[in-house]
Scaffold this active site. Structure first.
Site, PDB file in Angstrom:
ATOM      1  N   ASP A 343       0.861  -1.189   0.000  1.00  0.00           N
ATOM      2  CA  ASP A 343       0.000   0.000   0.000  1.00  0.00           C
ATOM      3  C   ASP A 343       0.886   1.223   0.000  1.00  0.00           C
ATOM      4  OD1 ASP A 343      -2.585  -0.990   0.194  1.00  0.00           O
ATOM      5  OD2 ASP A 343      -2.322  -1.465   2.319  1.00  0.00           O
ATOM      6  N   ASP A 634      -4.363  -2.884   5.528  1.00  0.00           N
ATOM      7  CA  ASP A 634      -4.712  -2.294   6.825  1.00  0.00           C
ATOM      8  C   ASP A 634      -6.194  -2.368   7.123  1.00  0.00           C
ATOM      9  OD1 ASP A 634      -5.449  -0.474   4.918  1.00  0.00           O
ATOM     10  OD2 ASP A 634      -4.145   1.148   5.597  1.00  0.00           O
ATOM     11  N   ASP A 638      -9.268  -5.882   3.515  1.00  0.00           N
ATOM     12  CA  ASP A 638      -8.014  -6.420   2.976  1.00  0.00           C
ATOM     13  C   ASP A 638      -7.771  -7.852   3.459  1.00  0.00           C
ATOM     14  OD1 ASP A 638      -7.313  -4.164   1.600  1.00  0.00           O
ATOM     15  OD2 ASP A 638      -6.210  -3.281   3.274  1.00  0.00           O
TER      16      ASP A 638
HETATM   17  P1  ATP Z   1      -3.420   3.790  -0.223  1.00  0.00           P
HETATM   18  O1  ATP Z   1      -4.284   2.887  -1.025  1.00  0.00           O
HETATM   19  O2  ATP Z   1      -2.549   4.694  -1.005  1.00  0.00           O
HETATM   20  O3  ATP Z   1      -2.698   3.119   0.883  1.00  0.00           O
HETATM   21  P2  ATP Z   1      -5.783   4.540   1.012  1.00  0.00           P
HETATM   22  O4  ATP Z   1      -6.061   3.099   1.211  1.00  0.00           O
HETATM   23  O5  ATP Z   1      -5.895   5.427   2.183  1.00  0.00           O
HETATM   24  O6  ATP Z   1      -4.400   4.803   0.429  1.00  0.00           O
HETATM   25  P3  ATP Z   1      -8.221   5.142  -0.081  1.00  0.00           P
HETATM   26  O7  ATP Z   1      -8.593   5.224   1.336  1.00  0.00           O
HETATM   27  O8  ATP Z   1      -8.830   4.088  -0.921  1.00  0.00           O
HETATM   28  O9  ATP Z   1      -6.687   5.036  -0.188  1.00  0.00           O
HETATM   29  O10 ATP Z   1      -8.477   6.584  -0.715  1.00  0.00           O
HETATM   30  C1  ATP Z   1      -8.856   6.743  -2.041  1.00  0.00           C
HETATM   31  C2  ATP Z   1      -9.340   8.146  -2.240  1.00  0.00           C
HETATM   32  O11 ATP Z   1     -10.467   8.371  -1.402  1.00  0.00           O
HETATM   33  C3  ATP Z   1      -8.345   9.226  -1.883  1.00  0.00           C
HETATM   34  O12 ATP Z   1      -7.615   9.603  -3.030  1.00  0.00           O
HETATM   35  C4  ATP Z   1      -9.204  10.370  -1.416  1.00  0.00           C
HETATM   36  O13 ATP Z   1      -9.626  11.146  -2.508  1.00  0.00           O
HETATM   37  C5  ATP Z   1     -10.430   9.693  -0.870  1.00  0.00           C
HETATM   38  N1  ATP Z   1     -10.411   9.604   0.576  1.00  0.00           N
HETATM   39  C6  ATP Z   1      -9.441   9.061   1.329  1.00  0.00           C
HETATM   40  N2  ATP Z   1      -9.787   9.114   2.622  1.00  0.00           N
HETATM   41  C7  ATP Z   1     -10.989   9.693   2.697  1.00  0.00           C
HETATM   42  C8  ATP Z   1     -11.893  10.013   3.761  1.00  0.00           C
HETATM   43  N3  ATP Z   1     -11.600   9.725   5.033  1.00  0.00           N
HETATM   44  N4  ATP Z   1     -13.062  10.595   3.446  1.00  0.00           N
HETATM   45  C9  ATP Z   1     -13.374  10.865   2.183  1.00  0.00           C
HETATM   46  N5  ATP Z   1     -12.572  10.590   1.151  1.00  0.00           N
HETATM   47  C10 ATP Z   1     -11.391  10.010   1.385  1.00  0.00           C
END
Ligand code: ATP
Length: 912
Positions: A343, A634, A638
């Site tokens: 990730d 995490d 997953d």
């Molecule tokens: P990575 O996959 O890089 O480890 P992540 O798992 O945190 O990061 P996601 O959580 O899937 O990635 O986030 C994808 C998108 O969702 C982000 O680019 C952002 O635009 C949006 N996002 C992330 N966190 C939030 C949140 N808490 N509330 C609303 N939108 C969010």
């Protein structure tokens, strides 16, 4: 069920699940003397802990040490040795009887200490990951060890949590719990707070109880603890689990098989020696004693134990480097990993989000300076000067579940960054001005979060829908799908849509995460408010760690939920991606035809806008190509990918209990570099085990061949039974064990991953073992014949032969420290344990030669300094010859073969 009276007053009883389920929540709370909103006080907790104990399970009743020690005698070979001691006693050979008995006691003691160490280190493993929980005590919600819970405690559980005790639920919001560990039922059980009819029985029917050890798979809830530790339903499962032996690792199994095969051949040879001796008319009892001692020495019964201890010590060392390995076989697999899928957020980056850019729907650009001042086109932004910016921040803070306490962010760092920005603009308590009536939680699949809120000032008499608004935040493309207008008025036209996307792409190219904000009455008719861009710096050392993995033939793939541009920019900074590399989106993974999918995944180093289900596709495709995959995760979703991967790597800090449970390895610092460290340890442990296998086998074969050859040559026995047993102690004891803790060797790290199907005892290894054994036998026999020139066998003759063999073995141990490197390049003093072990063995040997009581046991006599010097010089030949072999192999392969795929031909020959 526990129930007791304290000095200060009556303590309530812990309740059975069936009893608590039929009562109302209020009833249960009052019967347990609990306070659901304020929780118990510290004094009350103390009183209850004294009465009910900790929320833990007592490990199986320990066998007394004396019994464990006596069990060591329950070995056919030891019993045979004892028999020969008794026969010697009857035959009035008191010296022999005494010597054999002392030798048996030493052998048994060494075996006992080894086994005890192995048990202790395995026990230490089970205590590496203490479960945590969220509990209200003295009015404050706190995270604490689940082991500290007592009946009557108030506990909160939410998505991804492992239920920490048996809990009677008092509040539930969409709460669903996976109870498959109890019921085998994979469909989650929906929970409620209502009392149940007395007819409901068993875990699956008691809907208002959350059982210890089950997992929350949706929603959240609150309740009061009714049973802890052995009093919980999980107690009975735990008792069953205790009786199950944990399965052996492939290496442990193959070592047991090897041990058995060697035992078979050794016994065959020993049988022949005894027969030959008998035909030659030798003393039968003496031959029998020698035969059994030889069996004890030649059979490497300590091999599986040394493997277990080495693996367990490796796991403990890894824990010190922030990687908790949950099962021993994982240590072996670590050295075979050839793809690491990681990730981005939090693992490759710091997960310290900071909003650095803002862009409003009305096209105002603002940036957040280092000092925290927000600058919009040359003006400093204040709460009253820029209403569009303030509105955007309001959406970000209201549609937000994080908390800012004492400068610390509790919750999602993306949300924490928005609160921190509001703080910088003195926009405190924005969230408190609203009452939330509904929430659509964020998930990596949906990529947005929404809340329905009404201003706190709103009159309760008015119809709710009148003043309620949706506040939404999420990935820009997803949020724009819900918008029809823009904040401040005007339609969201296709060209505006495109414009906002291009701004987001511009921020993405700078490596920033973009989150969009919108609000409005209807979830599908929102006004776009603007977007925030956040900087999350790549972690230090990750670039180097990735470069190291690449150079050892392990490929690294980055997986992110973020947009393409953001992913590419960060991947480029980490040396994972260049403009001619391939990147694939989650959508691509769904649309690519199956025959292209596997190939594309194999060649892609960046996956963006992916969801947890895509991780499973990636793992399966790579595995279909024969890759050994480590995958990080995490979130609760997953878990499937982590289970499917050869090594599921769960995040210890940001990960949920579900994902920690599904993972094989937990990173306590969530840091990618830790995976590299664990792979290093895994590789090293394997090679260390190979080194001591080489040492043990060469000693075994040498001892067997020595006695066989001398019997065949009609010579008297060059070693007596006690001396053979002493050699066994050196072979199975500390010197062998200390080879297992050889420190990390840089060269081994550069070697390509091992094939999972590779055998440990390969032909080149066997060749080394045989040549070493032959050297030892030739040297020892020569000394023996030289001493026997007078045709008389005296204690001096056997002492010389015996010491010669032991010295040979010590030099052999030195050369076994590395398969390919010279002792001078690894350094004589780099393995302290080894120095102590070999030093101890040499001191032991000197005592055996010079200390009169031991002289009597081992039938030895004092040697002169010149003798010792002569023997040491002769024995060092085994080290010198091996140094030449190593030099030859290094030179030959350096000259003849080029480096391929980042690893030299030398690496290949050493891993054959
Ligand atoms: P990575 O996959 O890089 O480890 P992540 O798992 O945190 O990061 P996601 O959580 O899937 O990635 O986030 C994808 C998108 O969702 C982000 O680019 C952002 O635009 C949006 N996002 C992330 N966190 C939030 C949140 N808490 N509330 C609303 N939108 C969010």
């Amino acid at each position: 069920m526990s129930c007791s009276i304290s000095f200060d007053g009556v303590l309530p009883c812990a309740m059975r699940a069936s009893e608590a389920a039929v009562s109302t929540a209020t009833d249960v709370v009052s019967r347990l003397g609990a306070d659901i909103s304020a929780g118990l006080t510290a004094e009350e907790v103390e009183r209850r802990r004294k009465a009910f104990g900790r929320n833990e399970f007592t490990i199986k009743e320990e066998e007394p040490l004396s019994k464990k020690y006596l069990n060591q005698f329950n070995d056919p070979l030891i019993l045979l040795l004892l028999a020969s001691a008794i026969i010697s006693l009857i035959a009035r050979q008191l010296d022999d009887a005494f010597s054999i008995t002392v030798a048996i006691v030493i052998v048994v003691t060494v075996a006992f200490v080894q086994e005890y160490r192995s048990e202790r280190s395995l026990e230490a493993l089970s205590q590496l990951i203490p479960p945590k929980c969220h509990c209200v005590r003295s009015g404050i919600m706190q995270e604490m060890l689940a082991g500290d819970l007592v009946p009557g405690d108030t506990v909160n559980i939410s998505l991804g949590d492992r239920v920490p005790a048996d809990i009677r639920l008092t509040e539930v919001v969409d709460l669903e719990v996976d109870e498959s560990s109890f019921t085998g039922e994979t469909i989650p059980s929906r929970k409620s707070t209502l009392p149940q009819s007395a007819a409901c029985k068993g875990v699956s029917q008691l809907k208002n109880i959350a059982f210890m050890g089950t997992f929350v798979c949706s929603g959240h809830g609150k309740g009061v603890v009714i049973g802890v530790g052995e009093d919980s339903e999980f107690g009975s499962v735990f008792r069953m689990m205790q009786n199950e032996e944990s399965p052996k690792t492939p290496l442990q199994k193959s070592m047991s098989t090897l041990g058995k095969q060697l035992s078979f051949y050794s016994l065959l040879i020993i049988g022949c020696i005894m027969l030959l001796g008998w035909l030659q008319g030798r003393h039968l009892l003496a031959m029998f004693t020698i035969g059994v001692s030889l069996a004890v020495a030649a059979i490497p019964e300590g091999l599986p134990i040394v493997v277990t201890v080495t693996l367990a010590l490796g796991v403990i060392r890894m824990a010190g480097r922030h990687a908790i390995v949950k099962r021993l076989p994982i240590v072996e697999t670590l050295g075979c990993v050839n793809v690491v899928c990681s990730d981005k957020t939090g693992t490759l980056t710091e997960n310290k989000m900071e909003v650095t850019r803002l862009y409003t729907a009305s096209r105002q650009r603002a940036s957040v300076g280092k000092t925290g001042a927000v600058d919009c086109e040359g003006c400093v932004v204040s709460p009253s000067s820029h209403p569009d910016i303030v509105k955007m921040i309001e959406v970000g803070c209201v549609c937000n579940n994080a908390q800012l306490r004492g400068g610390q962010i509790i919750g999602h760092p993306t949300e924490g960054a928005m609160l921190a920005l509001a703080h910088k603009l003195n926009l405190f308590g924005l969230r408190d001005q609203f009452v939330r009536t509904e929430e659509r939680t964020f998930s990596s699949e949906k990529k947005w979060m929404g809340v329905l809120v009404r201003p706190r000032s709103h009159q309760v008499t008015e119809p709710p829908s009148k003043n309620e608004d949706w506040y939404m935040k999420g990935a820009l493309d997803v949020v724009l799908r819900h918008c029809t207008t823009i904040s401040g008025g005007g339609l969201l036209t296709p060209s505006l849509h495109e414009h906002y996307m291009s701004v987001a792409s511009e921020y993405g190219h700078q490596g920033l995460r973009v989150v969009a904000m919108a609000y409005g009455r209807d979830l599908n008719d929102l006004s776009f408010a603007g977007l925030m861009a956040m900087w999350d710096p790549p972690r230090e050392n990750v670039r180097d760690a990735i470069a190291n993995l690449h150079s050892s033939g392990v490929s690294v793939k980055m997986i992110t939920g973020d947009a393409k541009e953001t992913g590419e920019a960060i991947a480029e900074q980490l040396g994972l991606w260049s403009p001619d590399s391939v990147s694939l989106s989650g959508d691509d993974l769904e649309t690519l035809p199956p025959h292209q999918l596997t190939d594309s995944i194999a060649h892609c180093s960046l996956f963006y806008r992916v969801t947890p289900k895509h991780k499973v596709t990636i793992v399966k495709s790579l595995q279909s190509l024969g890759k050994i995959v480590a995958m990080t995760g995490d979130g609760t979703n997953d878990a499937v990918a982590l289970k499917r991967a050869d090594i599921g790597v769960a995040m210890g800090r940001s990960g949920t209990d579900v994902c920690r449970e599904a993972g094989d390895m937990i990173l306590t610092d969530d840091n990618f570099s830790t995976i590299t460290a664990a792979i290093e340890e895994g590789k090293m442990i394997y090679y260390n085990i190979r080194n001591f296998v080489r040492f043990q086998l060469s000693t075994s074969i040498a001892a067997l061949s020595l006695i066989t050859l001398s019997t065949m040559m009609g010579l008297p026995n060059p070693l007596n039974a006690m001396q053979i047993l002493w050699i066994n102690i050196i072979m199975d004891g500390p010197p062998a064990q200390s080879l297992g803790v050889e420190p990390v060797d840089e060269d081994i790290m550069k070697r390509p991953p091992r094939k999972a199907t590779d055998r440990m005892v390969t032909l080149p290894l066997l060749f080394q073992i045989v040549t070493t054994s032959l050297t030892i036998v030739a040297g020892t026999l020569w000394v023996f014949r030289k001493e026997m020139e007078d045709k008389m066998i005296t204690p001096r003759d056997t002492t010389m032969t015996f010491t010669c063999f032991v010295f040979f073995d010590m030099f052999n141990a030195l050369s076994c420290r590395s398969m390919s490197k010279s002792l001078f390049s690894i350094g004589l003093f780099t393995n302290r344990m080894f120095l102590y072990a070999v030093g101890g063995s040499i001191v032991g040997q000197l005592l055996v030669i010079y200390f009169p009581p031991l002289q009597a046991v081992f039938q030895t006599e004092a040697l002169s300094g010149g003798d010792l010097l002569f023997l040491a010089t002769l024995a060092s030949s085994v080290l010198v010859l091996d140094e030449f072999r190593k030099m030859f192999v290094r030179r030959f392969f350096k000259k003849t073969r080029p480096r391929e795929h980042g690893c030299s031909a030398m690496d290949i020959v050493c891993t054959i």
